[in-house]
Design a protein around this motif. Sequence first.
Motif: not given
Length: 413
Positions: A19-21, A81-83, A92-93, A130-131
């Motif tokens: 997810i960080r990638n 992913l938003a976090i 991001a949201r 970024v949605p």
Amino acid sequence: MARIVMKFGGTSVADLDRIRNVAGRVKREVEAGHEVAVVVSAMSGVTNQLVKWCQELSPLHDAREYDTVVATGEQVTIGLLAIALQTIGVDARSWQGWQVPIRTDNAHGKARVDTIEGALLIERMKMGQVPVVAGFQGIGPDNRVTTLGRGGSDLSAVAIAAAVKADRCDIYTDVDGVYTTDPRIVPRARKLEKISYEEMLELASVGAKVLQTRSVELAMKQRVRVQVLSSFEDKPGSLVVDEDEIVEQPIVSGIAYSRDEAKVTLRRVPDRPGIAASVFGPLSAANVNVDMIVQNLGADGTTDMTFTLGRTDLPRARDLLEKEQAQIGFEALVADPDVAKISVVGIGMRTHAGVASTMFKTLSEKGINIQVISTSEIKVSVLVAADYTELAVRALHTAYGLDGPEPARRGEG
């Protein structure tokens, strides 16, 4: 500046490091000045577990509650992913399907997208946000959560790309493009630089796992340029585009297979007008998709009718048909879940003869019996015993001249 929808599948978000990638890849596009929306699947293995729980409780479970359960996987991923994006400085949201909203019909488990209202997403993208949208899910006419079928996140991504008028929809996955066949079965399979919407649609519909069928259908209808590329390597991907963009059109572009098939034969069905409607009407009403259909020449007023369907639909189809047995009048229902569909696809078939005969000859030479045959303008499909899947794919890949160079072994090149 471009507007891009980036979609990441389950293996791409399988754990926190991945997810960080993904967050890093999204940040690169944002820093390049692009407006970006992201669509994600559930973490690898999560949806399978959720489905398994539903099936263990009841093989004929309520489809509405099934959707309530399996839609939760994507909800977890969008939040994570938003976090991750916020942590590295990207605004991001997260968005669930109903918040967009992605409106669907009420065919729970296999819902079709009716409309997507892109205005809110466009507004947020123009603000630099970024949605992060949950793939695979929407909201039905009765305001209940719906899901779009396996691989439905691809459909979500393409539909959102169309709704926000994106320049491109990038589908990130665990392969780096569209290959002439599954490289795990044929190491000499080649990556295609470009493939037409029609070819990709046929390949997806007959078992290629790279893109979901309805996502390609929608991309073709809305003329959304789709790129398939790897989440794990910085390599060029494969573009799915209009046929006009492809200079050289090979006779055969790819070999696909599906092990998710089951064959049903109804023995001694009355050979009379309307019998097919009485068999397939109830299946259609229950959203059971039937594929290959063969009806034998009638004798003594009866006939045998054979058709294929998805293996997961077999219990439901059997239950429906057995309830209708007296009305339809068939003598017996014989089911075989141990079959595979092998397909040869290529737009060059329109102008070249002999593609089908090459397929039949090749399989015959390998001792593989063909159970059912179906064709379209750019596809020939056959049903064979599941044990012969890999042998059939390898033999056909070679027969049509699709083999690339031998891949380098470790330590070489």
